[in-house]
Motif scaffolding. Sequence first.
Motif, mmCIF file in Angstrom:
data_model
loop_
_atom_site.group_PDB
_atom_site.id
_atom_site.type_symbol
_atom_site.label_atom_id
_atom_site.label_comp_id
_atom_site.label_asym_id
_atom_site.label_seq_id
_atom_site.Cartn_x
_atom_site.Cartn_y
_atom_site.Cartn_z
ATOM 1 N N GLU A 423 0.779 -1.194 0.025
ATOM 2 C CA GLU A 423 -0.126 0.211 0.627
ATOM 3 C C GLU A 423 1.111 1.260 0.376
ATOM 4 N N LYS A 424 0.663 1.891 -0.685
ATOM 5 C CA LYS A 424 0.933 3.751 -1.037
ATOM 6 C C LYS A 424 1.037 4.573 0.839
ATOM 7 N N PHE A 425 1.586 5.220 1.599
ATOM 8 C CA PHE A 425 1.323 5.530 2.317
ATOM 9 C C PHE A 425 2.051 6.180 3.050
ATOM 10 N N LEU A 426 2.247 7.419 4.038
ATOM 11 C CA LEU A 426 2.739 8.396 4.959
ATOM 12 C C LEU A 426 2.398 8.225 6.548
ATOM 13 N N ARG A 427 3.170 7.444 6.457
ATOM 14 C CA ARG A 427 3.492 7.021 8.241
ATOM 15 C C ARG A 427 3.553 8.583 8.919
ATOM 16 N N ILE A 428 2.457 8.686 10.131
ATOM 17 C CA ILE A 428 3.392 9.802 11.066
ATOM 18 C C ILE A 428 2.528 9.903 11.775
ATOM 19 N N SER A 429 4.005 10.373 12.589
ATOM 20 C CA SER A 429 4.557 10.063 14.196
ATOM 21 C C SER A 429 3.992 11.273 14.744
#
Length: 454
Positions: A423-429
């Motif tokens: 899947e194409k995503f950004l991990r956000i912390s």
Amino acid sequence: MHTDKGNNVKKYISILSDMENKIREGLYLPGQKLPSVRMAAEAYGCSISTVTRAYAELEKRHVIYSVPQSGFYVVVKPGDWRDNRDSGIINFATVLPDLDAFPYLDFQHCLNKAIDIYKYDLFTYGEPQGLESLRHTLVSHLANDQVFPKAERIIVTSGAQQALEILAKMPFPNGKSAVLVEQPSYDRYLRFLETENIPVYGIARTAAGMDLRELEQRFRSGEIKFFYTMSRYHNPLGTSYSMEERRAIARLAEKYDVYILEDDYMADLGAERQFDPIYAYDGGSHVIYLKSFSKIIFPGLRLGAIVLPERLLKTFHAYKIYPDTSLLSQAALEVYIKNGMYERHKHRISSLYASRMQALRESVERYNEPGLMEVPDISSGIYTHFKLKSTVNLERLLQRLAERNISAVPGKGFYLSNYLEREKFLRISISQTQPERIDEGVKAIVEEVRREIR
């Protein structure tokens, strides 16, 4: 000939110096991808081997890190949090605890107290399984998470990573050799498994959870020695398994004699109660429970605790033959837990992160549009992910965000190199991002994603 060699050395040094300066000055942001080796060679007017050597040296100095089949990225360092605040960077990339919430004075007190209590004992090597009094303290500490082991089954390790590496290498009583990992999963562990040539397979996990029928098929195959999973606050998705999923995973483990390696690394950062880990549904016969103390206190502590099934103890001890975990850190942690400071700090920091996650949810509701990004409804932990359409050019998106002083981590590195159904995503912390900056950052991400899909 000597002149050419001298020129190459000078060129290499000047490139290395230039790259370090650009990173130091913020021209390359934490988490940002560097130019490819070929592009850098063209820009500097040098050979590919010279750039490769410079990148290798930067990686050796822990300035950058490589992601197979993706490229090189700038490391987020412990000092970056102050620089980021001063430079106006909205840092959704860092996973470090908020150092403003770090219990410095409390832990300093515990270190001094530990020295008073243990005195000369701290100058010995100690036992490979860890400080005995700490292991007994951990019995009652782990009971808060519905984990009820005897002290003999608890081993203190140099962070969770050491335990993960030992378990991957050691033989298991079920005679199987392959490791099954969720996809996506903890990037450093995936790189370790690949580097060590340990047989490893991936199984899809999404915001919706796990396909338990596929999991059963994998277990039934007879190849899997253990299944590595993060049952709550998954890295990078941020999601948690439902009670039904946790119960089913425990049942399948027993049925097919497959061990579960449950990495509960953020057990203390949950605002909600009544979350029983997979271990609670198994009783400890097939579930290995792993806990880290880095996220709740500070990464430099390098302390983890692992609870092992009886059948694994002897082999694990054989592989962990050295007492390599700091006795002073162990003694200080014991004091910190026993005097109630750990519990107080846990409530403070979990409340802090919960308020930031709430701010993120509100910002997503405010700015996101139907069909733009898929964002799970998460209220605890430090992670979430923004799932993007497959048509989005992720590298261009990250570059545009970097130009707006926003850093986030792309999802590609959280997959095995040969895993295709990504899947194409950004991990956000949200661990170091203030609520008002969260709103500003989410708004900018939505704007840039909208630009990408038009």
